[in-house]
Design an enzyme around this catalytic site. Structure first.
Site, PDB file in Angstrom:
ATOM      1  N   ASP A   8       0.857  -1.185   0.000  1.00  0.00           N
ATOM      2  CA  ASP A   8       0.000   0.000   0.000  1.00  0.00           C
ATOM      3  C   ASP A   8       0.893   1.234   0.000  1.00  0.00           C
ATOM      4  O   ASP A   8       1.685   1.434   0.928  1.00  0.00           O
ATOM      5  CB  ASP A   8      -0.906  -0.012   1.233  1.00  0.00           C
ATOM      6  N   ASP A 103      -2.687   2.358  -6.230  1.00  0.00           N
ATOM      7  CA  ASP A 103      -1.650   2.413  -5.197  1.00  0.00           C
ATOM      8  C   ASP A 103      -1.666   1.225  -4.242  1.00  0.00           C
ATOM      9  O   ASP A 103      -1.062   1.284  -3.174  1.00  0.00           O
ATOM     10  CB  ASP A 103      -1.788   3.711  -4.398  1.00  0.00           C
ATOM     11  N   GLU A 104      -2.321   0.139  -4.632  1.00  0.00           N
ATOM     12  CA  GLU A 104      -2.501  -0.965  -3.681  1.00  0.00           C
ATOM     13  C   GLU A 104      -2.608  -2.284  -4.440  1.00  0.00           C
ATOM     14  O   GLU A 104      -3.261  -2.355  -5.482  1.00  0.00           O
ATOM     15  CB  GLU A 104      -3.780  -0.698  -2.883  1.00  0.00           C
TER      16      GLU A 104
END
Length: 349
Positions: A8, A103-104
């Site tokens: 993350d 983003d993860e």
């Protein structure tokens, strides 16, 4: 035993804005829409979070909490490009990657030969490379399943690494507050507390049947999570079927009028998520999901409807009429047409 890593990025959009404009570093910064147009916070720096600013918060509210907040418009083309660079790093260690957003992502490194199969060392190396090559930080969680890996990645944020070994699972999960379980919001946590259940150890004292009676199918999921069980695989290249935004309210919304008041903020956030999609999807049918105070839920969607406020108001009205009782969760979303999948099907013929 599987080895799952959850990665993350730390305040991804804000981190990239600070990377590309050093004058923003150390400032209370929010990336998002204009407060004059019902804009919401997409993400914010940790300096802004110290004032209580949070993602998905109305920008107007954020500015009240932090009057000196710097508001930057999002640059989704930049965020997409950097996300691709991060995924290129992931692929140096495994092809089993499940992206959750720009983003993860989850990585299954169970069969990876790197670092003699050590998931911890792989996570360390990914964090090092992202920092050195892209000049942002990521947090990582390592665990035997997706549920625990995601909790672990949040344990030492920002710029942290937390590992839950198979031997530690039982003791770690037992001490977890039930509020940490996926799907347990404030209302459900309070309901469990009234039943004398505050931790996963408390949850384990009851039977699976009693939880199912109280919470329906969600009760079975609760029982499994309380025992550290999550059999979901890392889904490689899973194509999205929809984009949606959901909000569970601290207090049940008593009537349709109260529900309608929440729509503009939810639709603003939905629009932001749609902008982050790559060009291989096209928005199609809008839908509204409601979960009522008794945990029953319904979803209404309509082909050919627009994605404007009035269309969603009509869908919300139809959904509310099916239950006509207090609402604890509203979800708004759009079904997607997978243009890439359609193109691949055409090539087969």
């Amino acid at each position: 035993m599987r080895k799952i890593i959850h990665i993350d990025c730390d305040c991804f959009y804000a981190a990239l804005e600070m990377r590309d404009d050093p004058s923003l570093r150390g400032k209370a910064l929010a990336v998002g829409g204009s407060p004059d147009k019902r804009g919401v916070v997409a993400t914010c720096s940790y300096e802004a979070r110290a004032y209580g600013v949070r993602s998905a918060m109305a920008m107007r509210t954020a500015l009240k909490l932090c009057p000196d907040l710097l508001v930057v418009r999002p640059r989704f083309d930049v965020y997409r490009a950097v996300s691709k660079q991060i995924h290129a790093i992931f692929r140096d260690y495994t092809d089993l990657i499940e992206p959750l957003s720009l983003d993860e992502a989850y990585l299954d490194v169970s069969a990876s030969p790197h670092f003699a199969g050590s998931a911890t060392r792989i996570a360390q190396d990914i964090r090092r490379r992202v920092a050195e090559e892209l000049h942002i930080t990521v947090s990582a969680g390592v665990a035997p399943n997706k549920f625990l890996a995601k909790i672990a990645s949040d344990w030492r944020k920002p710029d942290g690494l937390f590992v839950i070994t198979p031997e530690q699972v039982d003791g770690f999960v037992a001490e977890l507050p039930v509020a940490k379980l996926h799907g347990v919001g404030k209302v459900t946590a309070e309901r469990l507390a009234r039943m004398g259940i505050r931790t996963c150890a408390d949850l384990r004292q009851g039977s699976k049947l009693s939880l199912v009676r109280e919470f329906g199918s969600f009760g079975e999921r609760l029982w499994g999570l309380a025992h550290g069980i999550d059999e979901r695989p890392v889904e490689v290249d899973s194509r999205r079927q929809s984009v949606s935004v959901e909000c569970t309210f601290d207090r049940d919304l008593p009537d349709l009028a109260a529900c309608l008041e929440e729509l503009p903020t939810l639709l603003e956030e939905l629009d932001g998520r749609l902008q982050r999609l790559d060009g291989s999807y096209r928005p199609d049918k809008p839908f509204v999901k409601l979960k009522f105070h008794d945990f029953t839920q319904t979803t209404v969607e309509q082909s050919g409807a627009g994605r404007d406020l009035e269309s969603y108001r009509q869908l919300l009205g139809q959904a509310f009429a099916r239950g006509n009782r207090p609402v604890r969760l509203i979800g708004v979303g759009v079904r997607l047409l997978d243009l890439q999948g359609a193109h691949e099907q055409l090539r087969l013929f």
